[in-house]
Design an enzyme around this catalytic site. Structure first.
Site, PDB file in Angstrom:
ATOM      1  N   LYS A 112       0.833  -1.324   0.063  1.00 44.91           N
ATOM      2  CA  LYS A 112       0.173   0.069  -0.030  1.00 44.91           C
ATOM      3  C   LYS A 112       0.824   1.266   0.137  1.00 44.91           C
ATOM      4  O   LYS A 112       0.572   2.353  -0.707  1.00 44.91           O
ATOM      5  CB  LYS A 112      -0.809   0.074   1.121  1.00 44.91           C
ATOM      6  CG  LYS A 112      -2.079  -1.065   1.106  1.00 44.91           C
ATOM      7  CD  LYS A 112      -3.013  -1.021   2.292  1.00 44.91           C
ATOM      8  CE  LYS A 112      -3.986  -1.963   2.156  1.00 44.91           C
ATOM      9  NZ  LYS A 112      -5.031  -2.077   3.297  1.00 44.91           N
ATOM     10  N   LYS A 197      -6.353 -10.788  -5.595  1.00 40.73           N
ATOM     11  CA  LYS A 197      -7.520 -10.771  -4.722  1.00 40.73           C
ATOM     12  C   LYS A 197      -8.625  -9.984  -5.134  1.00 40.73           C
ATOM     13  O   LYS A 197      -8.300  -8.882  -5.721  1.00 40.73           O
ATOM     14  CB  LYS A 197      -7.122 -10.575  -3.497  1.00 40.73           C
ATOM     15  CG  LYS A 197      -8.179 -10.500  -2.276  1.00 40.73           C
ATOM     16  CD  LYS A 197      -7.728  -9.920  -0.943  1.00 40.73           C
ATOM     17  CE  LYS A 197      -8.720  -9.835   0.282  1.00 40.73           C
ATOM     18  NZ  LYS A 197      -8.456  -9.348   1.357  1.00 40.73           N
ATOM     19  N   LYS A 200     -12.118  -5.006  -2.110  1.00 44.73           N
ATOM     20  CA  LYS A 200     -13.335  -3.910  -1.992  1.00 44.73           C
ATOM     21  C   LYS A 200     -13.071  -2.839  -2.601  1.00 44.73           C
ATOM     22  O   LYS A 200     -13.922  -1.981  -2.999  1.00 44.73           O
ATOM     23  CB  LYS A 200     -13.617  -3.681  -0.560  1.00 44.73           C
ATOM     24  CG  LYS A 200     -14.041  -4.776   0.068  1.00 44.73           C
ATOM     25  CD  LYS A 200     -14.741  -4.554   1.484  1.00 44.73           C
ATOM     26  CE  LYS A 200     -13.613  -3.888   2.303  1.00 44.73           C
ATOM     27  NZ  LYS A 200     -12.470  -5.266   2.965  1.00 44.73           N
TER      28      LYS A 200
END
Length: 332
Positions: A112, A197, A200
């Site tokens: 991130k 993955k 969201k």
């Protein structure tokens, strides 16, 4: 009775991956077999640039979907993290137990922080330290088990390390938890990028099935899923990641084994159609129950209020004990 804790971060609309990787296990097994504590971990959503109104909206949506999926407030405790001060109280003590090196080795921080820098943003300190807050989430409740996807297993290992270290330095205070991973579909992959993955908060959403997607949207996304070269339907994550992802989704929806399912298909099209049908049927009752709960917001408010009260009662003795153990003067 075994005590478990797990949470969902409101950084985006909940996905099929959230349901298969976590929610369904919580509903069908965990809340019945253990003293179960489930949380919308809204403080974790503040580690990156965010819209405050969106965080509030997604926090409520997540809680509502958790109820719609089948969490029963008479069987488990459901609440919002920021409503219980013990999480942040304990987090600072664990920051005083953790090391800078441990934080910088966390995989999600590495990934991130790189993305933040690439987009010209600054890396918030909370992005570095939020695994400690996650540890506080778990340790405050004396959880024995933490149901997680495989991408979160490293955070539970950190939690275990911090609990052991604190206990050794200051006396027995925390239960040392263990991670529990679901057997199938622990990590549901993106339909357009089966090596990543199903997340969201991805910018590209065509490969993500959201729990509130309309049935025709779900079908379109599954039918357009990326497959692999060659025509053989085989369960092989390395050689055929796209087909394997579809087989694992169908297996998770039907309760069958992915390898056995592969033997029953001679074309990608038939596999996609059956997978789409299975996903639509899996999500139908969740969408219907969500609509009912949205029409009764007072009920959801009451569940979260009662859940936060119970959570405070459970967490406060452990956190108070940690304050005493580490050397802080008790308030009188």
């Amino acid at each position: 009775m075994t005590r478990i804790f797990s949470g969902i971060k409101p950084t985006g609309h909940l996905t099929l991956g959230n349901y298969l990787g976590a929610l369904r296990q919580w509903v069908e097994s965990d809340q019945h077999r253990a003293e179960a504590i489930f949380c919308v971990v809204d403080l974790h959503a503040l580690t990156v640039d965010h819209d405050p109104a969106r965080v509030r909206r997604l926090s409520r949506q997540a809680a509502t979907l958790m109820l719609a999926a089948g969490l029963d407030p008479t069987l488990c405790t459901l609440f919002v993290q920021s409503h219980v001060d013990e999480h942040t109280r304990l987090s600072y003590l664990l920051e005083c137990t953790a090391s800078d090196g441990e934080m910088r080795r966390m995989i999600q921080y590495k990934e991130k922080s790189v993305r933040e820098r690439e987009t010209g943003g600054s890396v918030r300190l909370s992005l570095l330290t939020y695994p400690v807050l996650m540890a506080a989430d778990i340790l405050a409740y004396g959880a024995d088990e933490v149901p997680v996807g495989d991408d979160q297993a490293q955070h539970v290992e950190l939690t275990r390390d911090l609990a052991v270290r604190f206990n050794q330095r200051y006396g027995q205070t925390f239960t040392v938890p263990r991670a529990v991973l679901p057997p199938v579909a622990a990590r549901v992959m993106d339909l357009q990028d089966p090596t990543s993955k199903m997340g969201k908060s991805h910018a590209e959403t065509s490969g993500i099935v959201y729990l509130l997607d309309e049935p025709d949207v779900v079908r379109r996304k599954v039918m357009r899923a990326v497959t692999d070269s060659g025509a053989e339907v085989a369960y092989d994550r390395a050689a055929k990641p796209g087909v394997t992802n579809l087989l694992e989704l169908l297996a998770a929806c039907t309760g069958k084994e992915p390898g056995e399912l592969a033997a029953g298909y001679s074309s990608y099209g038939a596999l996609k159609k059956d997978t789409a049908d299975a996903v639509v049927e899996l999500l139908r009752p969740v969408r219907e129950r969500h609509a009912e709960l949205c029409a009764d917001p007072a009920y959801v408010d009451g569940v979260l209020r009662d859940g936060a009260r119970r959570a405070r009662e459970l967490a406060r003795p452990t956190v108070d004990a940690a304050y005493r153990a580490i050397g802080l003067l008790p308030a009188r």
